[in-house]
Motif scaffolding. Sequence first.
Motif, PDB file in Angstrom:
ATOM      1  N   GLU A  50      -5.373  -6.613  -2.209  1.00  0.00           N
ATOM      2  CA  GLU A  50      -5.037  -5.579  -1.318  1.00  0.00           C
ATOM      3  C   GLU A  50      -5.942  -5.983   0.071  1.00  0.00           C
ATOM      4  O   GLU A  50      -5.461  -6.007   1.204  1.00  0.00           O
ATOM      5  N   VAL A  51      -7.344  -6.225  -0.210  1.00  0.00           N
ATOM      6  CA  VAL A  51      -8.291  -6.315   0.734  1.00  0.00           C
ATOM      7  C   VAL A  51      -7.867  -7.835   1.514  1.00  0.00           C
ATOM      8  O   VAL A  51      -7.781  -7.813   2.786  1.00  0.00           O
ATOM      9  N   GLY A  52      -7.487  -8.872   0.686  1.00  0.00           N
ATOM     10  CA  GLY A  52      -7.345 -10.034   1.393  1.00  0.00           C
ATOM     11  C   GLY A  52      -6.103 -10.076   2.211  1.00  0.00           C
ATOM     12  O   GLY A  52      -5.927 -10.686   3.490  1.00  0.00           O
ATOM     13  N   ALA A  53      -5.049  -9.537   1.864  1.00  0.00           N
ATOM     14  CA  ALA A  53      -3.791  -9.011   2.529  1.00  0.00           C
ATOM     15  C   ALA A  53      -4.056  -8.525   3.595  1.00  0.00           C
ATOM     16  O   ALA A  53      -3.510  -8.814   4.688  1.00  0.00           O
ATOM     17  N   LYS A  54      -4.801  -7.528   3.633  1.00  0.00           N
ATOM     18  CA  LYS A  54      -5.139  -6.634   4.950  1.00  0.00           C
ATOM     19  C   LYS A  54      -5.836  -7.694   6.000  1.00  0.00           C
ATOM     20  O   LYS A  54      -5.547  -7.606   6.998  1.00  0.00           O
ATOM     21  N   LYS A  55      -6.697  -8.439   5.577  1.00  0.00           N
ATOM     22  CA  LYS A  55      -7.518  -9.602   6.178  1.00  0.00           C
ATOM     23  C   LYS A  55      -6.544 -10.443   7.076  1.00  0.00           C
ATOM     24  O   LYS A  55      -6.675 -10.704   7.981  1.00  0.00           O
ATOM     25  N   ILE A  56      -5.498 -10.822   5.929  1.00  0.00           N
ATOM     26  CA  ILE A  56      -4.536 -12.101   6.419  1.00  0.00           C
ATOM     27  C   ILE A  56      -3.752 -11.463   7.526  1.00  0.00           C
ATOM     28  O   ILE A  56      -3.371 -11.688   8.768  1.00  0.00           O
TER      29      ILE A  56
END
Length: 91
Positions: A50-56
């Motif tokens: 979830e965190v990585g997707a938000k960063k992308i």
Amino acid sequence: MTKLLVALVLALSLPFGCAEENPPAAHKHELVDLNTATARELEALPGIGEVGAKKIIAGRPYERKDQLVSRNIVTEAAYAKFRDAVIAKQN
């Protein structure tokens, strides 16, 4: 004779037409576009949660998919896990 019998048993135990019915190219998946993918699609990538997707999503747009590493959005190790599954299309 024993070798022939073993070879025959092994051959009969394999599913018929296995290699011809499902060639590796038939299992290609559609690439995930870093510029348009939903959070859920990005979260499904290996090593991206979830965190990585938000960063992308926050780092959009991307001209090249390797910008995920050069912009410090993901590590090189994480990128290596999914680089063949993504693309950065230009609109």
